[in-house]
Enzyme design. Structure first.
Site, PDB file in Angstrom:
ATOM      1  CG  ASP A  33      24.891 -36.102 -34.678  1.00  0.00           C
ATOM      2  OD1 ASP A  33      25.446 -36.951 -33.963  1.00  0.00           O
ATOM      3  OD2 ASP A  33      23.801 -36.316 -35.272  1.00  0.00           O
ATOM      4  CB  ILE A  34      23.371 -36.311 -39.900  1.00  0.00           C
ATOM      5  CG1 ILE A  34      22.814 -35.953 -41.256  1.00  0.00           C
ATOM      6  CG2 ILE A  34      22.651 -37.489 -39.281  1.00  0.00           C
ATOM      7  CD1 ILE A  34      23.021 -37.021 -42.313  1.00  0.00           C
ATOM      8  CG  ASN A  90      25.926 -42.564 -26.275  1.00  0.00           C
ATOM      9  OD1 ASN A  90      25.812 -42.194 -25.110  1.00  0.00           O
ATOM     10  ND2 ASN A  90      25.336 -41.927 -27.280  1.00  0.00           N
ATOM     11  N   GLY A  96      23.580 -46.922 -25.499  1.00  0.00           N
ATOM     12  CA  GLY A  96      22.892 -46.184 -26.551  1.00  0.00           C
ATOM     13  C   GLY A  96      23.750 -45.932 -27.785  1.00  0.00           C
ATOM     14  CD  GLN A  97      29.374 -47.653 -29.812  1.00  0.00           C
ATOM     15  OE1 GLN A  97      29.568 -48.425 -28.870  1.00  0.00           O
ATOM     16  NE2 GLN A  97      30.311 -47.328 -30.686  1.00  0.00           N
ATOM     17  CG  HIS A 103      30.615 -41.633 -32.020  1.00  0.00           C
ATOM     18  ND1 HIS A 103      30.484 -42.978 -32.284  1.00  0.00           N
ATOM     19  CD2 HIS A 103      29.421 -41.234 -31.516  1.00  0.00           C
ATOM     20  CE1 HIS A 103      29.260 -43.371 -31.956  1.00  0.00           C
ATOM     21  NE2 HIS A 103      28.595 -42.334 -31.475  1.00  0.00           N
ATOM     22  CG  HIS A 105      27.656 -37.764 -29.043  1.00  0.00           C
ATOM     23  ND1 HIS A 105      26.708 -37.651 -30.040  1.00  0.00           N
ATOM     24  CD2 HIS A 105      27.828 -39.098 -28.847  1.00  0.00           C
ATOM     25  CE1 HIS A 105      26.315 -38.867 -30.422  1.00  0.00           C
ATOM     26  NE2 HIS A 105      26.981 -39.757 -29.711  1.00  0.00           N
TER      27      HIS A 105
HETATM   28  P1  AMP Z   1      25.595 -42.959 -31.083  1.00  0.00           P
HETATM   29  O1  AMP Z   1      24.141 -43.194 -30.803  1.00  0.00           O
HETATM   30  O2  AMP Z   1      26.384 -42.520 -29.876  1.00  0.00           O
HETATM   31  O3  AMP Z   1      26.233 -44.139 -31.790  1.00  0.00           O
HETATM   32  O4  AMP Z   1      25.666 -41.720 -32.042  1.00  0.00           O
HETATM   33  C1  AMP Z   1      25.705 -41.830 -33.437  1.00  0.00           C
HETATM   34  C2  AMP Z   1      25.494 -40.444 -33.970  1.00  0.00           C
HETATM   35  O5  AMP Z   1      25.877 -40.424 -35.336  1.00  0.00           O
HETATM   36  C3  AMP Z   1      24.043 -39.965 -33.904  1.00  0.00           C
HETATM   37  O6  AMP Z   1      23.969 -38.771 -33.129  1.00  0.00           O
HETATM   38  C4  AMP Z   1      23.686 -39.727 -35.365  1.00  0.00           C
HETATM   39  O7  AMP Z   1      22.835 -38.634 -35.563  1.00  0.00           O
HETATM   40  C5  AMP Z   1      25.051 -39.515 -36.005  1.00  0.00           C
HETATM   41  N1  AMP Z   1      25.144 -39.786 -37.426  1.00  0.00           N
HETATM   42  C6  AMP Z   1      24.707 -40.893 -38.076  1.00  0.00           C
HETATM   43  N2  AMP Z   1      24.976 -40.799 -39.396  1.00  0.00           N
HETATM   44  C7  AMP Z   1      25.615 -39.611 -39.577  1.00  0.00           C
HETATM   45  C8  AMP Z   1      26.150 -38.927 -40.705  1.00  0.00           C
HETATM   46  N3  AMP Z   1      26.088 -39.446 -41.944  1.00  0.00           N
HETATM   47  N4  AMP Z   1      26.722 -37.718 -40.519  1.00  0.00           N
HETATM   48  C9  AMP Z   1      26.783 -37.175 -39.288  1.00  0.00           C
HETATM   49  N5  AMP Z   1      26.305 -37.763 -38.186  1.00  0.00           N
HETATM   50  C10 AMP Z   1      25.718 -38.966 -38.320  1.00  0.00           C
END
Ligand code: AMP
Length: 117
Positions: A33-34, A90, A96-97, A103, A105
């Site tokens: 995760d970024i 999520n 909270g998605q 995905h 986590h």
């Molecule tokens: P969610 O809130 O469950 O939709 O989680 C989305 C996740 O994607 C968050 O934890 C972000 O930090 C992660 N995210 C968004 N863009 C990127 C990216 N380019 N590379 C890796 N993770 C990302």
């Protein structure tokens, strides 16, 4: 919600933007995760552009099982199996998605609290 194929995760799948990939098969990919919320924070996603669990059906049974199994394998690979870890999915606005591509986590490396916010 936009189609899952439009998201940043589809760009990662297509290698159009960089990611720290830790696992990849024909059907699933996992990457860091970024914006990590724990010492280890990895996302496990299907390559199929499925928006979320609500958008899945019985035809996705094998894929959904594979996501969880890969999450467990990646956790093992990251040395988290002994101490434990948390898997989070999520789903939708109230869940909270933020990214509309399914995905899981994988969070670990610290003690998790409950209930989540
Ligand atoms: P969610 O809130 O469950 O939709 O989680 C989305 C996740 O994607 C968050 O934890 C972000 O930090 C992660 N995210 C968004 N863009 C990127 C990216 N380019 N590379 C890796 N993770 C990302």
């Amino acid at each position: 919600m936009p189609q899952a194929s439009d998201t940043v995760f589809s760009k990662i799948i297509r290698k159009e933007i960089p990611a720290k990939i830790v696992y990849e098969s024909q059907t699933v990919i996992a990457f860091h995760d970024i914006n990590p919320q724990a010492p280890v924070h990895i996302l496990i996603i299907p390559k199929k552009p499925l928006v979320n669990i609500s958008a899945a059906d019985r035809g996705d049974l094998e894929l959904l099982g594979e996501l969880l199994l890969v999450a467990g394998e990646v956790a093992e690979q990251e040395g988290l199996s002994k101490g434990g870890y948390r898997l989070v999915v999520n789903n939708g606005r109230d869940g909270g998605q933020e990214v509309p591509h399914l995905h899981v986590h994988l969070l670990g490396g610290r003690k998790m609290t409950w209930p989540p916010g």
